[in-house]
Design an enzyme around this catalytic site. Sequence first.
Site, short mmCIF file in Angstrom:
data_model
loop_
_atom_site.label_atom_id
_atom_site.label_comp_id
_atom_site.label_asym_id
_atom_site.label_seq_id
_atom_site.Cartn_x
_atom_site.Cartn_y
_atom_site.Cartn_z
N PRO A 1 0.73 -1.24 -0.06
CA PRO A 1 -0.06 -0.06 -0.04
C PRO A 1 0.75 1.37 -0.14
CG PRO A 1 -0.01 -0.96 2.24
CD PRO A 1 0.66 -1.88 1.37
N ASP B 1 3.36 3.08 -10.77
CA ASP B 1 1.82 3.44 -10.36
C ASP B 1 2.06 4.64 -9.46
OD1 ASP B 1 0.57 1.52 -11.84
OD2 ASP B 1 0.07 0.57 -10.16
N LYS C 1 -2.35 5.74 -12.71
CA LYS C 1 -3.73 6.19 -13.15
C LYS C 1 -4.55 6.69 -11.88
CE LYS C 1 -4.10 2.78 -16.89
NZ LYS C 1 -4.07 3.80 -17.92
N GLY D 1 -0.25 -2.33 -4.06
CA GLY D 1 -1.03 -3.35 -3.43
C GLY D 1 -0.35 -4.61 -3.90
N ILE E 1 -4.98 -7.68 -7.94
CA ILE E 1 -6.03 -7.45 -7.33
C ILE E 1 -6.44 -5.89 -7.66
CG2 ILE E 1 -7.36 -7.01 -5.23
CD1 ILE E 1 -5.66 -8.92 -3.68
N MET F 1 -11.56 1.32 -4.52
CA MET F 1 -11.76 2.50 -5.32
C MET F 1 -13.56 2.89 -5.26
SD MET F 1 -9.66 1.33 -8.57
CE MET F 1 -10.34 -0.37 -8.45
#
Length: 239
Positions: free
Chosen positions: A12, A35, A57, A89, A93, A172
């Site tokens: 995370p 990311d 993103k 993460g 997933i 999200m």
Amino acid sequence: MTGFVSFVGSGPGDPELLTLKAVDRLSRADVVLFDDLSSGPVLGHARPGADLVAVGKRAGRASPSQDHVSRLLVDHARTGARVVRLKSGDPGIFGRLEEEIVALRNAGIAFEIVPGVSSASAAAAAAAIPLTRRLNARRVQFVTGHDVSGRLPAERNMTALADPAATTVVFMPQRTFALFAADLIAFGLPGDTPALLAENVGHPDQRLVRSTVADLGSRLATAISSAPALILYGPLLEP
């Protein structure tokens, strides 16, 4: 000579949650495509001189297309580089892993997957709660809060999602949870089912809000944070 791609889960965001294998791959990479949520201290483990490329993103922000990210992976690997695709993460997933794997397979490029600590596990740990309970939470389910358009997915197994004996983690969720909560209650989930909003999990500004499904639905109908978040609900949150 064709290179090699390592899909690496960064967890995370807390660098102490990186696996030893993840640190090893970062330390030997020629190129790291990362990311947005995998930036910061995690990138401190990258090899000095490695090419660091941001491809993250985030909702509501200009972001590279998935086709562009996949093409970058292929192009860098074709130079013979050791490429790390650093995903927040766990890569498998809700991390768009499949699209990138397909691109590599079509290009004949070898790859590996290095799993990471899911933000779901990290959020539960931060809140000092288990994801399962022997007698009343024997099932855990992960669901996304939005589809590719950013809306609440139309096809959902509401019977399963409204199961009061399951632990559910919504990834999200913030922009759609008001509608999601209303649907859950309509399908029989008690509005006072315990819920947890976890923002910025694994970061210094982490925030945990204990509430209920109905209350979080009401809050998020009018006040949506831009922070990355998860919502957990189910019997695991009961005292």
